[in-house]
Motif scaffolding. Structure first.
Motif, mmCIF file in Angstrom:
data_model
loop_
_atom_site.group_PDB
_atom_site.id
_atom_site.type_symbol
_atom_site.label_atom_id
_atom_site.label_comp_id
_atom_site.label_asym_id
_atom_site.label_seq_id
_atom_site.Cartn_x
_atom_site.Cartn_y
_atom_site.Cartn_z
ATOM 1 N N LEU A 177 0.828 -1.210 0.000
ATOM 2 C CA LEU A 177 0.000 0.000 0.000
ATOM 3 C C LEU A 177 0.860 1.257 0.000
ATOM 4 C CD1 LEU A 177 -3.127 -0.528 2.272
ATOM 5 C CD2 LEU A 177 -2.963 -0.321 -0.201
ATOM 6 N N LEU B 7 2.253 1.672 -3.395
ATOM 7 C CA LEU B 7 1.203 2.202 -4.283
ATOM 8 C C LEU B 7 1.081 3.720 -4.118
ATOM 9 C CD1 LEU B 7 -1.217 1.294 -6.210
ATOM 10 C CD2 LEU B 7 -2.652 1.576 -4.217
ATOM 11 N N THR C 45 -16.640 -1.222 -5.767
ATOM 12 C CA THR C 45 -15.428 -1.886 -6.254
ATOM 13 C C THR C 45 -15.695 -3.233 -6.914
ATOM 14 O OG1 THR C 45 -15.080 -2.877 -4.088
ATOM 15 C CG2 THR C 45 -13.979 -0.795 -4.512
ATOM 16 N N TYR D 74 -15.823 -5.405 -9.589
ATOM 17 C CA TYR D 74 -15.371 -5.370 -10.974
ATOM 18 C C TYR D 74 -16.260 -6.194 -11.917
ATOM 19 C CZ TYR D 74 -12.252 -5.948 -14.955
ATOM 20 O OH TYR D 74 -11.738 -5.984 -16.215
ATOM 21 N N LEU E 23 -15.042 3.182 -11.675
ATOM 22 C CA LEU E 23 -13.610 3.247 -11.358
ATOM 23 C C LEU E 23 -12.860 1.914 -11.477
ATOM 24 C CD1 LEU E 23 -13.237 5.933 -8.558
ATOM 25 C CD2 LEU E 23 -12.265 5.927 -10.841
ATOM 26 N N PRO E 24 -13.428 0.785 -11.001
ATOM 27 C CA PRO E 24 -12.675 -0.461 -11.151
ATOM 28 C C PRO E 24 -12.299 -0.759 -12.606
ATOM 29 C CG PRO E 24 -14.435 -0.774 -9.591
ATOM 30 C CD PRO E 24 -14.632 0.599 -10.193
ATOM 31 N N ILE F 159 -9.591 1.719 -13.666
ATOM 32 C CA ILE F 159 -8.273 1.345 -13.147
ATOM 33 C C ILE F 159 -7.703 0.192 -13.957
ATOM 34 C CG2 ILE F 159 -7.054 0.299 -11.188
ATOM 35 C CD1 ILE F 159 -8.978 1.789 -9.327
ATOM 36 N N TYR F 160 -8.532 -0.824 -14.202
ATOM 37 C CA TYR F 160 -8.022 -1.983 -14.915
ATOM 38 C C TYR F 160 -7.605 -1.613 -16.339
ATOM 39 C CZ TYR F 160 -7.188 -6.514 -16.764
ATOM 40 O OH TYR F 160 -6.557 -7.571 -17.359
ATOM 41 N N VAL G 184 -4.198 -0.069 -16.251
ATOM 42 C CA VAL G 184 -3.123 -1.022 -15.974
ATOM 43 C C VAL G 184 -2.960 -2.032 -17.091
ATOM 44 C CG1 VAL G 184 -2.299 -2.820 -14.414
ATOM 45 C CG2 VAL G 184 -3.484 -0.844 -13.500
ATOM 46 N N TRP H 281 0.777 2.635 -15.129
ATOM 47 C CA TRP H 281 0.739 2.253 -13.719
ATOM 48 C C TRP H 281 0.644 3.440 -12.758
ATOM 49 C CZ3 TRP H 281 4.100 -2.675 -12.542
ATOM 50 C CH2 TRP H 281 3.605 -3.723 -13.320
ATOM 51 N N ALA I 158 -2.821 4.788 -12.815
ATOM 52 C CA ALA I 158 -3.727 3.821 -12.195
ATOM 53 C C ALA I 158 -3.600 3.891 -10.677
ATOM 54 C CB ALA I 158 -3.416 2.406 -12.684
ATOM 55 N N ALA I 159 -2.370 4.033 -10.192
ATOM 56 C CA ALA I 159 -2.141 4.117 -8.746
ATOM 57 C C ALA I 159 -2.835 5.349 -8.174
ATOM 58 C CB ALA I 159 -0.640 4.155 -8.450
ATOM 59 N N ALA J 282 -6.528 4.685 -8.080
ATOM 60 C CA ALA J 282 -6.824 3.752 -6.993
ATOM 61 C C ALA J 282 -6.821 4.492 -5.667
ATOM 62 C CB ALA J 282 -5.795 2.620 -6.976
ATOM 63 N N LEU K 169 -9.947 6.601 -5.330
ATOM 64 C CA LEU K 169 -11.052 5.708 -4.985
ATOM 65 C C LEU K 169 -10.998 5.354 -3.505
ATOM 66 C CD1 LEU K 169 -13.412 3.742 -5.858
ATOM 67 C CD2 LEU K 169 -11.666 2.024 -6.215
ATOM 68 N N LEU K 170 -9.789 5.000 -3.052
ATOM 69 C CA LEU K 170 -9.590 4.604 -1.658
ATOM 70 C C LEU K 170 -9.914 5.753 -0.720
ATOM 71 C CD1 LEU K 170 -8.644 1.928 -0.586
ATOM 72 C CD2 LEU K 170 -6.333 2.871 -0.411
#
Lengths: 276, 267
Positions: free
Chosen positions: A24, A27, A212, A214, A228-229, A232-233, A236, A242, A245-246, A249, A252-253
């Motif tokens: 984490l 990330l 989340t 997917y 968002l999922p 993000i995918y 990536v 990357w 995407a990080a 993520a 989102l978090l």
């Protein structure tokens, strides 16, 4: 033997730190790395300047709230049923709640494709009743996503409530009855306040899960409804971006984290917590 | 009074069971669809047969599915084993920690259950590739143990908290070492929690898409991703047969694990 839990805890603690916390942190660091090699907010700036990304973020959070509202609406009758049921019925309700929860998400999503498909029972019935001129697929729209996610996340709302209610003394209701309260009044002044901490705990789980998920979002939403999922995918797996995407993520978090923390804080509100 | 009572009961029981039916119906539909005799997915189906189960078990036509099932089973079994080796002792040890330490340990152990697995999958991919690890089956297992181990921890701690410490004291007083006491007294008492935890971890690992999506390499196909692809590409009816098998596993597992999974103990 009553002391000394540390040697037993240490291996999992090490695994949690190395396998969970460290990734984490990496990330987070990655989300601040800009393409030139330095550190900065470039990824975040790019994200917040992109109207599509903002729309996706907004849609995702809105989806979370819609699913929370809809599971609450569908879940309330089950909660009341559970409260009034006897021990045998209660254990049946628990079984019927755990069963769909443990069945694979992909399987449940697949079943919904059949149910909402052109040849499915819903579309056939609607056509026969004349609501739609001919049977058609009811998939690939936001309503379908909300309905399907509501069914999939419902157990997450119910289990914490059932946990709270099965520890509750039912003599509270008899007391209210003796004092002359009718069933609707007992519902509003006794049962719902008792269930509230469980409901709030359930909201946190449902919101986190709905924003989340997917597979369900992709399959039921189709290519036109991106959350968002999927975003993000795509960054990536397809675009190999990357760092960006990080950053997504982390947004989102952070946003779901703030909303979940607000819901959790609400559940510790003195008026609610005192009942739990 | 009485009229309002009757209305209340009708509303609660009517709507309540209706909502339960909504919650369970897709599982029933999934099961019924797996026995369809038709070529397409239609509900109610055109007659019943075992043709899609036959097609699923055909070693030639369904070889890619079998590979995916085999990979997923390996991952799930190894994940259960890993969760058992890490989380079961941790749950036992956590009940013996002092206040402040356990206030730090507990949330850290359970944190992976709250974090979206999709975010974790991405974090793990980036972190692991930075130290030179490439996506592979062992990496998926590692990710699954981190994310689903806490389920085992939670199931075990529910049991561990209710263990009677006098049983261990008795064993120690009789001169049995701490390790043997744990092995012969504590562990057998924790079996219900371990089995319930193993069932939860197994099912979650078997179903996981988000972590596998990032940590599995292109050659290692896993079951839920394979099903996902089959649904997106062609609505292959064999997915219904796989669904039927998975539902049956849950039904049997839940039948045996039900008592330990009761909500009052689970959360």
């Amino acid at each position: 033997m009553t002391r000394g839990g540390v040697p037993f805890v240490a291996p999992m603690l090490a695994l949690s730190i190395a396998g969970f916390l460290v990734p984490l942190v990496v990330l987070a660091a990655f989300s601040f790395s800009d393409p030139a090699g330095g550190f900065g907010l470039a990824n975040y700036a790019k994200l917040f300047a992109d109207p599509l990304a903002l729309q996706v973020l907004f849609d995702t959070l809105a989806l979370g709230f819609k699913v929370v509202a809809s599971t609450t609406l569908i879940g309330l009758p089950i909660i009341l049923l559970f409260w009034h049921a006897g021990p045998r019925e209660r254990s049946l309700i628990v079984f019927l709640t755990l069963l769909p929860m443990l069945v694979s998400n992909v399987v449940r999503t697949f079943a919904w494709i059949v149910i909402l498909g052109r040849q499915g029972p819903v579309s056939q019935t609607l056509a026969q009743l004349g609501f739609i001129p001919a049977p058609r697929s009811l998939l690939f729209n936001e309503t379908a996503i909300v309905v399907v996610l509501s069914q999939i996340e419902l157990p997450l709302l119910l289990l914490p409530v059932m946990a709270v209610l099965s520890r509750t003394d039912r003599s509270l209701v008899s007391a209210a009855e003796t004092l002359g309260a009718g069933p609707w009044r007992i519902l509003a002044t006794v049962i719902l306040p008792l269930a509230a901490p469980g409901i709030l705990a359930g909201w946190v789980l449902v919101f986190a899960s709905a924003t989340t998920s997917y597979v369900t979002q992709s399959v039921i939403g189709g290519a036109r409804h991106i959350y968002l999922p999927q975003y993000i995918y795509r960054e990536v797996g397809v675009l190999f971006q990357w760092p960006s995407a990080a950053a997504i993520a982390f947004v989102l978090l952070a946003t779901t984290g703030i909303i979940m923390a607000a819901m959790a804080m609400l559940s510790r509100h003195p008026r609610l917590a005192s009942h739990g | 009074m009485a009229k309002s009572d009757r209305l209340y009961r009708a509303v609660v029981f009517g709507l309540g069971w209706l909502a339960v039916a909504f919650m369970v119906a897709p599982v029933a539909v999934g099961l019924v669809m797996s026995f369809t005799a038709g070529q397409t997915l239609k509900f109610p189906p055109d007659g019943f047969s075992l043709r899609w189960y036959t097609a699923l078990f055909d070693p030639v036509r369904s070889a890619p599915i079998h590979t995916a099932i085999w990979n997923s089973l390996q991952i799930a079994v190894l994940t259960v084993l890993g969760a058992f080796l890490f989380a079961m002792p941790a749950a036992y040890g956590a009940t013996r920690l002092k206040g402040k330490v356990s206030a730090i340990v507990e949330p850290l152990m359970l944190a992976p259950l709250v974090l979206p697995t999709l975010v974790y999958g991405l974090a793990a991919l980036i972190a692991f590739s930075n130290i030179g690890l490439r996506p592979s089956l062992p990496l998926v297992v590692l990710g699954h143990v981190v994310v689903f181990g806490p389920l085992m921890y939670r199931a075990c701690i529910a049991i561990a908290q209710r263990l009677d410490p006098s049983l261990e004291e008795a064993s120690t007083l009789l001169g049995v070492g701490a390790f043997m006491t744990f092995l012969r007294i504590t562990l057998p008492l924790m079996v219900p929690g371990i089995l319930a935890g193993a069932f939860l971890v197994f099912m979650q690992s078997l179903d996981n898409v988000s972590v596998s999506l990032f940590l599995a390499d292109a050659r290692t196909s896993v079951l839920p991703l394979r099903m996902f692809a089959m649904i997106e590409e062609s609505l292959d009816v064999r997915v219904a047969a796989i669904s039927g098998v998975l539902i049956a596993i849950v039904f049997v597992g839940l039948f045996f694990a039900r008592r330990v999974l009761e909500p009052s103990r689970q959360i």
